[in-house]
Design a protein around this motif. Structure first.
Motif, PDB file in Angstrom:
ATOM      1  N   ASP A  99       7.532  13.324  24.873  1.00 42.56           N
ATOM      2  CA  ASP A  99       7.683  12.471  26.061  1.00 42.56           C
ATOM      3  C   ASP A  99       9.140  12.013  25.833  1.00 42.56           C
ATOM      4  O   ASP A  99      10.165  11.797  26.792  1.00 42.56           O
ATOM      5  N   VAL A 100       9.241  11.408  24.726  1.00 40.16           N
ATOM      6  CA  VAL A 100      10.514  10.752  24.259  1.00 40.16           C
ATOM      7  C   VAL A 100      11.580  11.430  24.449  1.00 40.16           C
ATOM      8  O   VAL A 100      12.848  11.285  24.877  1.00 40.16           O
ATOM      9  N   ALA A 101      11.546  12.984  23.660  1.00 38.36           N
ATOM     10  CA  ALA A 101      12.611  13.781  23.570  1.00 38.36           C
ATOM     11  C   ALA A 101      12.878  14.363  25.057  1.00 38.36           C
ATOM     12  O   ALA A 101      14.238  14.380  25.445  1.00 38.36           O
ATOM     13  N   LYS A 102      11.871  14.333  25.904  1.00 41.85           N
ATOM     14  CA  LYS A 102      12.284  14.744  27.473  1.00 41.85           C
ATOM     15  C   LYS A 102      13.098  13.684  27.841  1.00 41.85           C
ATOM     16  O   LYS A 102      13.989  13.873  28.839  1.00 41.85           O
ATOM     17  N   GLN A 103      12.783  12.392  27.662  1.00 43.02           N
ATOM     18  CA  GLN A 103      13.473  11.243  28.606  1.00 43.02           C
ATOM     19  C   GLN A 103      14.995  10.888  27.834  1.00 43.02           C
ATOM     20  O   GLN A 103      15.646  10.623  28.383  1.00 43.02           O
ATOM     21  N   PHE A 104      15.135  10.978  26.552  1.00 42.06           N
ATOM     22  CA  PHE A 104      16.149  10.316  25.744  1.00 42.06           C
ATOM     23  C   PHE A 104      16.901  11.634  25.120  1.00 42.06           C
ATOM     24  O   PHE A 104      17.615  11.240  24.050  1.00 42.06           O
ATOM     25  N   GLU A 140      12.671  22.296  29.200  1.00 38.47           N
ATOM     26  CA  GLU A 140      12.836  21.032  29.759  1.00 38.47           C
ATOM     27  C   GLU A 140      13.783  19.998  29.003  1.00 38.47           C
ATOM     28  O   GLU A 140      14.590  19.344  29.386  1.00 38.47           O
ATOM     29  N   VAL A 141      13.461  19.981  27.890  1.00 30.56           N
ATOM     30  CA  VAL A 141      14.531  19.210  26.821  1.00 30.56           C
ATOM     31  C   VAL A 141      15.690  19.929  27.030  1.00 30.56           C
ATOM     32  O   VAL A 141      16.747  18.917  26.869  1.00 30.56           O
ATOM     33  N   ARG A 142      16.074  20.890  27.078  1.00 31.37           N
ATOM     34  CA  ARG A 142      17.311  21.595  27.065  1.00 31.37           C
ATOM     35  C   ARG A 142      18.163  21.440  28.350  1.00 31.37           C
ATOM     36  O   ARG A 142      19.410  21.717  28.312  1.00 31.37           O
ATOM     37  N   LYS A 143      17.381  21.326  29.430  1.00 33.64           N
ATOM     38  CA  LYS A 143      18.009  21.282  30.633  1.00 33.64           C
ATOM     39  C   LYS A 143      19.132  20.469  30.860  1.00 33.64           C
ATOM     40  O   LYS A 143      19.246  19.179  30.794  1.00 33.64           O
ATOM     41  N   LYS A 148      20.680  20.774  20.141  1.00 29.28           N
ATOM     42  CA  LYS A 148      20.388  21.958  19.424  1.00 29.28           C
ATOM     43  C   LYS A 148      18.994  21.513  18.957  1.00 29.28           C
ATOM     44  O   LYS A 148      18.593  20.718  18.106  1.00 29.28           O
ATOM     45  N   ILE A 149      18.309  22.723  18.826  1.00 30.22           N
ATOM     46  CA  ILE A 149      16.936  22.669  18.244  1.00 30.22           C
ATOM     47  C   ILE A 149      16.773  23.481  17.041  1.00 30.22           C
ATOM     48  O   ILE A 149      17.234  24.457  16.848  1.00 30.22           O
ATOM     49  N   VAL A 150      16.599  22.268  15.879  1.00 28.12           N
ATOM     50  CA  VAL A 150      16.341  23.098  14.553  1.00 28.12           C
ATOM     51  C   VAL A 150      15.082  22.593  14.092  1.00 28.12           C
ATOM     52  O   VAL A 150      15.141  21.455  13.491  1.00 28.12           O
ATOM     53  N   PRO A 151      14.354  23.464  14.095  1.00 33.56           N
ATOM     54  CA  PRO A 151      12.652  23.108  13.736  1.00 33.56           C
ATOM     55  C   PRO A 151      12.702  22.917  12.024  1.00 33.56           C
ATOM     56  O   PRO A 151      13.605  23.285  11.357  1.00 33.56           O
ATOM     57  N   ARG A 152      12.062  22.055  11.647  1.00 33.85           N
ATOM     58  CA  ARG A 152      12.003  21.804  10.138  1.00 33.85           C
ATOM     59  C   ARG A 152      11.015  23.086   9.749  1.00 33.85           C
ATOM     60  O   ARG A 152      10.101  23.623  10.148  1.00 33.85           O
ATOM     61  N   LEU A 153      11.551  23.292   8.179  1.00 35.16           N
ATOM     62  CA  LEU A 153      10.894  24.355   7.662  1.00 35.16           C
ATOM     63  C   LEU A 153      10.433  24.115   6.485  1.00 35.16           C
ATOM     64  O   LEU A 153      11.011  23.461   5.452  1.00 35.16           O
ATOM     65  N   LEU A 154       8.710  24.224   6.051  1.00 37.94           N
ATOM     66  CA  LEU A 154       8.396  23.969   4.847  1.00 37.94           C
ATOM     67  C   LEU A 154       8.004  25.174   3.943  1.00 37.94           C
ATOM     68  O   LEU A 154       7.937  26.411   4.579  1.00 37.94           O
ATOM     69  N   PHE A 155       8.364  25.021   2.630  1.00 41.19           N
ATOM     70  CA  PHE A 155       7.640  26.216   1.878  1.00 41.19           C
ATOM     71  C   PHE A 155       6.292  25.699   1.551  1.00 41.19           C
ATOM     72  O   PHE A 155       5.892  25.156   0.683  1.00 41.19           O
ATOM     73  N   ASP A 156       5.292  26.237   2.460  1.00 38.00           N
ATOM     74  CA  ASP A 156       4.011  25.686   2.413  1.00 38.00           C
ATOM     75  C   ASP A 156       3.145  26.830   1.704  1.00 38.00           C
ATOM     76  O   ASP A 156       3.108  27.886   1.807  1.00 38.00           O
TER      77      ASP A 156
END
Length: 391
Positions: A99-104, A140-143, A148-156
């Motif tokens: 929700d924070v990401a959508k608002q801010f 919605e976030v990108r509108k 830039k969307i950069v998801p975190r990547l783990l070596f899980d």
């Protein structure tokens, strides 16, 4: 809850394990008593921002924080005040961050949902975490934004032999990196945040830097960004230093510097003394004219810690508000560390809490500006809503 610090050491090196903290809970009598004090959150829009409302102060009051923390100035929600690169993490387990990401969202350069893992099985690689990807939220976030969307990547779940396979063979490392790049392109991401360095506990730095450089160079071929999570270079477990930074800075697009978790239950104290944060940046890039210093993203914690009886537990925003509401503690400002703290008692047991405030965040933003670096926030589901007016 925090970025993982799980050192994976090879062969004769002992694996380090971090134990979760615990804390005494309220008795049944206490819980019953607290129910009589109702907490109502005021979410009405504010007519002015936190500076104009006089809230960014040393003599902060708990009642005022409770009253104002969820009231935001809507007119400035898209107005980015911080001039440099900003990265914000979002986690599925603290869903308020969505929700924070959508608002801010307009205030951030990068948004990093904690979604992806790279797996190695039977000599092949795959990217997991697709079940967490929320395409509706992304849209919605990108509108009308350039975020830039950069998801975190783990070596899980990687074992020593898995790492040895990629560290010792350039072609294998390139193959893994290509699979990653294809996945990011297919899902319309702009790159990823790589978290792997701390898993080695400070060992095999040269080999690890070579792997990260291969990953970054491969992503760059598809115009993707590569950001690396790094531990603080100053402190009890320094696993990354100036030499590592020098090896990586030409290729890596950003360094998410974990300048938090300074204290521990054995030595309770501030989350991130401001002088220590400055030392960490200068340890990697001593001169103000260092060409790659601007790639450092100073870590800001939007969570806190509560210490009691030799134990410590993380505290997030709504829990902090309940403490302020139920116990009415006095906040104390430390000019040296630039943090607020408070104390309260439950069943005669003293609890000491360190949690960010508007002033502590403001001072760190000013430090980042002075040093010429960006910021990275762990994480936006944990803080108080009016924090984002500062960014």
């Amino acid at each position: 809850m925090l970025l993982s610090w799980k050192p994976l050491l090879f062969a004769a090196v002992v694996t380090a394990v971090l134990c979760p903290f615990s804390e005494g809970t309220l008795s049944k009598k206490d819980k019953k008593a607290k129910k009589t004090k109702e907490l109502t959150i005021d979410k009405r829009p504010a007519n002015s921002d936190v500076h104009e409302r006089g809230l960014v102060v040393e003599n902060a009051h708990g009642k005022e924080i409770v009253k104002e923390h969820a009231r935001c100035h809507e007119a400035s929600a898209e107005d980015a005040k911080f001039p440099a690169t900003s990265l914000a993490y979002v986690t599925p387990w603290n869903s308020h961050g969505y929700d924070v990401a959508k608002q801010f969202g307009g205030k951030f350069t990068y948004l990093s949902p904690v979604w992806l893992q790279v797996k190695r099985q039977h000599g092949t690689f795959r990217i997991d975490g697709g079940h967490d990807i929320d395409t509706g939220w992304l849209k919605e976030v990108r509108k009308n934004r350039k975020i830039k969307i950069v998801p975190r990547l783990l070596f899980d779940g990687w074992r020593a032999e898995d790492f040895q396979a990629v560290l010792g063979n350039v072609k294998v490392a390139q193959s893994m990196s290509t699979i990653l790049a294809d996945y990011l392109v297919d899902n319309d991401f702009h790159g990823c945040v790589i978290e792997v360095w701390s898993q080695f506990g400070g060992h095999m730095r040269v080999e690890l830097a070579a792997l990260v450089n291969i990953m970054a160079d491969t992503l760059h071929k598809d115009k993707l960004k590569a950001i690396l999570v790094i531990p603080p270079p100053v402190g009890r477990s320094a696993m990354f230093g100036a030499a590592d930074f020098k090896r990586l800075a030409p290729s890596v697009d950003g360094f998410s510097l974990m300048t938090y978790d300074f204290s521990s239950p054995a030595s309770p104290g501030p989350n991130a003394p401001i002088t220590w944060m400055e030392e960490c940046v200068k340890a990697l890039a001593p001169g103000a004219d260092e060409p790659y210093r601007s790639k450092i993203l100073l870590g800001l914690n939007f969570y806190g810690y509560s210490y009691s009886g030799g134990h410590g537990v993380p505290v997030i925003g709504h829990e902090y508000i309940k403490v302020l509401h139920n116990h009415s503690p006095t906040l104390k400002w430390d000019k040296v560390t630039a943090e607020h703290s408070l104390e309260y008692k439950v069943n005669k047991a003293k609890h000491k809490v360190f949690f960010p405030t508007l002033l502590s965040i403001h001072r760190r933003l000013e430090l980042a500006k002075k040093l010429g670096v960006g910021i990275s926030i762990w994480e936006i589901g944990q803080g108080l809503d009016y924090f984002y007016e500062l960014l």
